[in-house]
Write a protein that holds these residues in place. Structure first.
Motif, PDB file in Angstrom:
ATOM      1  N   PRO A  18       0.846  -1.195   0.000  1.00  0.00           N
ATOM      2  CA  PRO A  18       0.000   0.000   0.000  1.00  0.00           C
ATOM      3  C   PRO A  18       0.882   1.247   0.000  1.00  0.00           C
ATOM      4  O   PRO A  18       1.923   1.266   0.675  1.00  0.00           O
ATOM      5  CB  PRO A  18      -0.771  -0.107   1.316  1.00  0.00           C
ATOM      6  CG  PRO A  18      -0.749  -1.546   1.677  1.00  0.00           C
ATOM      7  CD  PRO A  18       0.540  -2.091   1.131  1.00  0.00           C
ATOM      8  N   GLY A  19       0.474   2.240  -0.740  1.00  0.00           N
ATOM      9  CA  GLY A  19       1.242   3.481  -0.767  1.00  0.00           C
ATOM     10  C   GLY A  19       2.241   3.545  -1.911  1.00  0.00           C
ATOM     11  O   GLY A  19       2.785   4.603  -2.210  1.00  0.00           O
ATOM     12  N   LEU A  74       1.277   3.436  -8.208  1.00  0.00           N
ATOM     13  CA  LEU A  74       0.703   2.274  -8.888  1.00  0.00           C
ATOM     14  C   LEU A  74       0.910   2.319 -10.394  1.00  0.00           C
ATOM     15  O   LEU A  74       0.795   3.373 -11.023  1.00  0.00           O
ATOM     16  CB  LEU A  74      -0.794   2.198  -8.581  1.00  0.00           C
ATOM     17  CG  LEU A  74      -1.151   1.939  -7.120  1.00  0.00           C
ATOM     18  CD1 LEU A  74      -2.641   2.155  -6.894  1.00  0.00           C
ATOM     19  CD2 LEU A  74      -0.752   0.532  -6.703  1.00  0.00           C
ATOM     20  N   ILE A  91      -2.775  -3.925  -4.936  1.00  0.00           N
ATOM     21  CA  ILE A  91      -2.369  -3.511  -3.593  1.00  0.00           C
ATOM     22  C   ILE A  91      -2.514  -4.699  -2.645  1.00  0.00           C
ATOM     23  O   ILE A  91      -3.553  -5.349  -2.609  1.00  0.00           O
ATOM     24  CB  ILE A  91      -3.222  -2.327  -3.098  1.00  0.00           C
ATOM     25  CG1 ILE A  91      -3.032  -1.122  -4.028  1.00  0.00           C
ATOM     26  CG2 ILE A  91      -2.856  -1.956  -1.658  1.00  0.00           C
ATOM     27  CD1 ILE A  91      -3.976   0.032  -3.724  1.00  0.00           C
ATOM     28  N   GLU A  92      -1.469  -4.964  -1.881  1.00  0.00           N
ATOM     29  CA  GLU A  92      -1.478  -6.119  -0.978  1.00  0.00           C
ATOM     30  C   GLU A  92      -2.190  -5.741   0.319  1.00  0.00           C
ATOM     31  O   GLU A  92      -1.583  -5.161   1.212  1.00  0.00           O
ATOM     32  CB  GLU A  92      -0.028  -6.542  -0.699  1.00  0.00           C
ATOM     33  CG  GLU A  92       0.109  -7.994  -0.258  1.00  0.00           C
ATOM     34  CD  GLU A  92      -0.545  -8.285   1.070  1.00  0.00           C
ATOM     35  OE1 GLU A  92      -1.574  -9.001   1.083  1.00  0.00           O
ATOM     36  OE2 GLU A  92      -0.050  -7.786   2.093  1.00  0.00           O
ATOM     37  N   PHE A  93      -3.477  -6.048   0.388  1.00  0.00           N
ATOM     38  CA  PHE A  93      -4.185  -5.761   1.636  1.00  0.00           C
ATOM     39  C   PHE A  93      -4.674  -7.025   2.318  1.00  0.00           C
ATOM     40  O   PHE A  93      -5.069  -7.001   3.471  1.00  0.00           O
ATOM     41  CB  PHE A  93      -5.330  -4.768   1.423  1.00  0.00           C
ATOM     42  CG  PHE A  93      -6.358  -5.177   0.404  1.00  0.00           C
ATOM     43  CD1 PHE A  93      -7.331  -6.102   0.719  1.00  0.00           C
ATOM     44  CD2 PHE A  93      -6.361  -4.611  -0.862  1.00  0.00           C
ATOM     45  CE1 PHE A  93      -8.284  -6.474  -0.204  1.00  0.00           C
ATOM     46  CE2 PHE A  93      -7.313  -4.981  -1.803  1.00  0.00           C
ATOM     47  CZ  PHE A  93      -8.285  -5.915  -1.473  1.00  0.00           C
ATOM     48  N   ILE A 108     -14.365  -6.531  -2.765  1.00  0.00           N
ATOM     49  CA  ILE A 108     -14.306  -6.456  -1.307  1.00  0.00           C
ATOM     50  C   ILE A 108     -15.435  -5.582  -0.763  1.00  0.00           C
ATOM     51  O   ILE A 108     -15.935  -5.811   0.341  1.00  0.00           O
ATOM     52  CB  ILE A 108     -12.910  -5.947  -0.835  1.00  0.00           C
ATOM     53  CG1 ILE A 108     -12.737  -6.115   0.676  1.00  0.00           C
ATOM     54  CG2 ILE A 108     -12.670  -4.497  -1.238  1.00  0.00           C
ATOM     55  CD1 ILE A 108     -12.596  -7.537   1.131  1.00  0.00           C
ATOM     56  N   ILE A 168      -8.709   6.114  -5.047  1.00  0.00           N
ATOM     57  CA  ILE A 168      -8.513   5.503  -6.360  1.00  0.00           C
ATOM     58  C   ILE A 168      -9.638   4.504  -6.578  1.00  0.00           C
ATOM     59  O   ILE A 168     -10.302   4.078  -5.636  1.00  0.00           O
ATOM     60  CB  ILE A 168      -7.161   4.743  -6.449  1.00  0.00           C
ATOM     61  CG1 ILE A 168      -7.049   3.724  -5.300  1.00  0.00           C
ATOM     62  CG2 ILE A 168      -5.987   5.702  -6.462  1.00  0.00           C
ATOM     63  CD1 ILE A 168      -5.847   2.802  -5.433  1.00  0.00           C
ATOM     64  N   LEU A 216      -7.464   0.153   2.316  1.00  0.00           N
ATOM     65  CA  LEU A 216      -6.218  -0.042   1.559  1.00  0.00           C
ATOM     66  C   LEU A 216      -6.530  -0.145   0.064  1.00  0.00           C
ATOM     67  O   LEU A 216      -5.834   0.450  -0.764  1.00  0.00           O
ATOM     68  CB  LEU A 216      -5.488  -1.290   2.054  1.00  0.00           C
ATOM     69  CG  LEU A 216      -4.924  -1.213   3.487  1.00  0.00           C
ATOM     70  CD1 LEU A 216      -4.442  -2.592   3.937  1.00  0.00           C
ATOM     71  CD2 LEU A 216      -3.790  -0.203   3.586  1.00  0.00           C
ATOM     72  N   ALA A 217      -7.596  -0.872  -0.263  1.00  0.00           N
ATOM     73  CA  ALA A 217      -7.973  -1.017  -1.672  1.00  0.00           C
ATOM     74  C   ALA A 217      -8.363   0.335  -2.261  1.00  0.00           C
ATOM     75  O   ALA A 217      -8.165   0.591  -3.444  1.00  0.00           O
ATOM     76  CB  ALA A 217      -9.130  -2.003  -1.809  1.00  0.00           C
ATOM     77  N   GLY A 247      -6.973   3.092  -1.688  1.00  0.00           N
ATOM     78  CA  GLY A 247      -5.818   3.977  -1.848  1.00  0.00           C
ATOM     79  C   GLY A 247      -5.369   4.672  -0.583  1.00  0.00           C
ATOM     80  O   GLY A 247      -4.553   5.587  -0.632  1.00  0.00           O
TER      81      GLY A 247
END
Lengths: 637, 637
Positions: A186-187, A190, A196-198, A365, B52, B159-160, B162
């Motif tokens: 994250p962060g 991109l 993003i690895e959540f 999600i 995002i 997190l997804a 952004g």
């Protein structure tokens, strides 16, 4: 490109069973000794017996005087007894030890004091007003059994029983290895293709809720050797290990082969939806999960398989899920032989709860985040009919659900603002919106599935908004119609309008791809009216059949190049930095049946709509709205 | 010694109202920005909108080939379409971005590969098998409203969307000042009069459960100046402050006067039981509580008054208490004008729950620790009749209560061991014992208030244990009687038997004080039989009228000098280091009605009784038991 396949998919029940056979023979985690005051929510690793009695001395239970009961015998109003202060009566406060040789306490309000004497008018019994040794806790008695989760009152009891430390189970340690070439922290700035690895953070917090803790490896690329190395190191330190993603049958899915080489694969592929590509293995007696990468799959499979294991390692049984009974708002079809976990929104509008299925994608999600519960469709079922009563495993508390305003109908960005201001002003209440279009809202009101509905349906015959539809479709239902906003509908186009789209006729152009709204939405009604007015055959418009359910969905389709143009509201264009060609100003109202109007949560919402200046500013800031009639009653029946 | 009095006691309702008027105008705690991955259970301080979209690029939803849907039109089994790899078809894995210019994905299982071509037999639609931009989250949409408690799935969504950080409410900071000359830290070598300071640790862990945290001062003696100094320093740092003890009207109770000097005392003395000496004040706009020192009072008043405040400071409403309906096992009397919080044990033995009141002392933390719930007796009530249905606020979950074996009857130390082994072997199950004597157990079985009952009633006529009583009193109830142990009854006397007590006749001696068991207990039956055999008039025995409810209670009375001798079991004498004069060997059995016998929890218990070697060793280690018939069926009807 040779395709790998699942060795043999397993039923949900069998997968749970094989997994339980593995972990149920595992010992509990190693114990640790911690301070009692730090032991909240930890689990006792052995029975705790009282080391001391409480009280451990005879204590006065009152403010007064310690006396010998024998010397008070015969005392009465007419024959009071005088006791000499010092030798026969000693002042004591609550909690003071009884002086040696004394065996009762007379309350200060029951004595009359005269110089060096106290005078009492009633006899005392042995140990009256005394908290005798062991009255609360007797030395050696059981305070807590093994496998007990320590609560605040247990901390009190342990300390009172003479303990400063307590032996508890270590928190189960879960090793987590996120994998994937495309996966980034994250962060990170991109690039297309990045994910993003959540998942690892999600399962770490799930683990925390269940009493365990996670250690996490850095993201590991799809390199079998590297994953093997990290897995072996995690296996040494942890009670069990989770490899995230790579559990399926793609070319870069190394987990199945790797786990097979290192140990025994118990299950590869489970007949569940979502969550099929689950991998369960036993490596030298330690459980290892290969978790699917799609977040809803990861969440659900971790919930079903890791939760009982983490509780077991602490010497506990996972608590039952909170469930309620609800009726399904519409029929749902499912595949025979597959256990499906259906995400649902739950509302209590009239008597009983209604569960409305939401999106079923494993990658979405938000469908899980917005869901109120899960309905399990068993493998032997092909689906569940409308209004059938089902058990819903709750993801939010029943109390929260009962304090949620169910809003079904047309989508407008103001609903997000309304939801936020309601929660901001009244933490008890929530607003849950389902975007099923204006007609969907009217149907929901008719079927008592929504408390309120947003609508902007233009009647072609009269040119009037909403009222003709309500008169026709909600006959006999007492309700008020409240204006929320006037808003601008128009064409959402790319920044700078590169294809110079100006009117409905441009939709016919060969170089233009349109993105439509779903049938029954007010925006679709408007689009179709405009086409009819110009005698345009919808089938001649490229993209007419591709439908989105929200203004933001349309704007997003334009922004990402799926389409060149779509009909929607100004706010949606603005928020994604797109351009906008105004077509029509329309009225967006809210239907509220009278049976719900007086509910405190609806009144709270109305108060915000009508009087909350900050809410009004937020709407105006979003752009494209006229709130001159906000909260006014437009129509009643 | 001049007595202070409460200024004016307040009703519970008014006290809650005055307190709420103070805190409800307080702002929420200052916000802090923390990492999303550390935000579990924290509360959002502002609405969070997506930064995002997710996905933020068109992503393949399948393993397969990216194609242009236009080039697949017309494909069928008979007219397959060939697409050139590289220019017309590009291999993609799940999650890969769609290459520029491509707009659909064909699944790998739906194509046939031939050299540099793929062959497909069905046309594709635009964006088929593609997760389009924003399919899960559209940039700008609301992810979480303000005042939302962050769950694992919310961490994933943030997190997804952004976010790597999130603005949350600071944890409310509670300043705690334990006071009292007699109060000492846990672990201190104790002297008579000392009280272990555990209240502050209890309320710190309660605060933690509600989302706040405590800072604690060292124990402060009853010195008004010192307490004032610490209070002022705490008020600067904390959101609210709690002074423990000194809130009553004793000579050393400085809190009422002190809080009056520093601010406004809102309430001093509340008409509740326990918890009357509660003090609520407003010092420069900050809430201050003067908490009663008795632990049950401290617990309950902190629960009722601090809980809503701590939630409010986070922008939340305290969740409702979990309640169940239960019938009261016996009538309870209460004082008109006083709200009483009755601690109850709850059991589900037959249909419905039964609530049995336990001790009502404010100082007895074990009565709260052992309680399953609280029944509120409103101020307008003088009590509640037997079998009346009441609402019970649960202190343990309904699931735990339903998995608890209710054991009522005679006390034996083996019951503690049984409770521990049951929980050790089967974390799901608990054993809850109420010590109401053998006759109490038989009555409880008759009234369906217990699953099992321990009994050791000697029938004088036949010399038989238990069976004659069961035949007479439990006629018509199918049951089995299982032996647990044979045990030694006798005189528990001080170490070394200094008064040389050898026989029942010694009880008549002038220098001997006896401690008795309650009527209906097997031990009392035995005592009375022995007295009758010798024609002794019980009223001639000093202390005959003072009753204890357990063997340990008797032993404790002897150990602490309340009495010289009492009748009880060897184990009780041994565990408090006392001496023992054997009088009679007796049989201790367990009654199990057939209707409960097959329940899994009863079977689990029976298995432990019969087969658990470790349990058997633990009994033998305790001393004084013969387990040669343990688990054998003694009688059936």
């Amino acid at each position: 490109m040779k395709r790998k396949i699942y060795l043999k998919t397993t039923s949900f029940k069998d997968a749970l069973h094989k997994w339980a056979s593995l972990y149920s023979s595992l010992p509990q985690t190693e114990t640790e000794i911690i301070r009692v005051e730090d032991s909240l929510n930890r689990v006792t690793a052995e029975a705790v017996f009282a080391r001391i009695s409480s009280p451990f001395y005879h204590a006065s239970a009152m403010d007064g005087f310690a006396v010998r009961f024998e010397e008070t015998l015969g005392a009465s109003e007419t024959t009071p007894v005088r006791l000499k202060l010092g030798s026969q009566a000693v002042p004591v406060n609550t909690g003071n030890p009884l002086p040696e040789g004394f065996n009762a306490v007379v309350m200060v309000e029951d004595v009359h004091q005269e110089e060096d004497f106290i005078i009492i008018n009633a006899p005392l019994t042995p140990y009256q007003n005394v908290r005798a040794v062991g009255e609360d806790i007797v030395k050696t008695e059981l305070i807590l059994p093994e496998n007990h989760i320590i609560r605040p009152v247990d901390i009190a009891a342990l300390l009172a029983g003479g303990h400063t430390e307590v032996k508890v189970r270590g928190k189960p340690l879960v090793g987590v290895i996120p994998t994937g070439d495309e996966v980034v922290e994250p962060g990170t700035a991109l690039k297309p293709g990045n994910i993003i690895e959540f998942n690892s953070r999600m399962i770490a917090s799930m683990t925390e809720l269940w009493g365990g803790r996670c250690v996490r490896e850095d993201i590991t690329p799809d390199d079998k050797g590297l994953i093997r190395e990290k897995l072996l190191s995690m296996l040494k330190r942890c009670d069990f290990v989770v490899v995230i993603a790579g559990s399926s049958v793609g070319t870069k899915d190394h987990a199945p082969e790797l786990l097979g080489e290192l140990g025994e694969v118990l299950v590869h592929g489970v007949n569940i939806k979502p969550g099929k590509p689950l991998l369960l293995a036993n490596i030298e007696g330690k459980p290892v999960m290969g978790l699917p990468g799609y977040p809803v799959s990861a969440y659900l499979t971790f919930e079903f398989f890791a939760r009982p294991l983490i509780y077991h390692l602490q010497g506990l049984r996972a608590p039952e899920y909170q469930t309620i009974k609800a009726r399904l708002s519409r029929p749902v079809y499912s595949i025979l032989g597959q256990t499906e976990f259906l995400r649902v929104k739950v509302g209590r509008v009239s008597k009983g709860f209604v569960a409305s299925p939401v999106g079923r994608g494993a990658g979405a999600i938000m469908t899980l985040q917005r869901a109120d519960g899960i309905v399990v469709i068993p493998e032997g079922s092909e689906g569940i009919g409308q209004s059938v009563e089902v058990d819903v495993r709750l993801l939010r508390s029943k109390e929260e659900i009962e304090n949620t305003i169910v809003c079904i109908g047309s989508h407008d960005n103001c609903l997000d603002l309304m939801a936020n201001f309601l929660k901001k002003r009244h933490p008890l209440y929530s607003l849950s919106s389902a975007h099923l279009g204006s007609m969907g809202g009217i149907v929901a009101i008719k079927q008592s599935q929504a408390h309120i509905a947003g609508t902007h349906l233009l009647d072609e015959a009269t040119g009037q908004y909403n009222i003709p539809y309500i008169k026709r479709l909600l006959k006999g239902i007492s309700l008020v119609l409240i204006n929320l906003v006037y808003r601008m509908q128009g064409f959402i186009v790319k920044k700078g309008n590169p294809k110079n789209i100006q009117s409905v006729d441009d939709l016919l152009r060969d170089d233009i791809t349109f993105i439509n709204r779903q049938a029954g939405s007010g925006t679709r009604v408007l689009t179709d009216k405009l086409l009819r007015e110009r005698d345009i055959d919808p089938s001649t418009i490229k993209g007419y059949n591709r439908e989105e359910y929200t203004h933001m969905g349309v704007a997003s389709a334009v922004a990402s190049g799926v389409a060149d143009v779509g009909m929607g509201i100004l706010t949606a264009a603005v928020s994604l930095g797109l351009d906008f060609v105004p077509i029509a100003k329309e009225r967006y109202d809210i239907i509220i049946p009278l049976e719900h109007l007086e509910r405190p949560m609806i009144q709270a919402l109305l108060d915000i709509i009508r009087n909350d200046k900050e809410f009004h500013s937020a709407i105006l800031e979003a752009g494209g709205y006229d709130i001159s009639d906000i909260g006014k009653v437009v129509y009643e029946q």
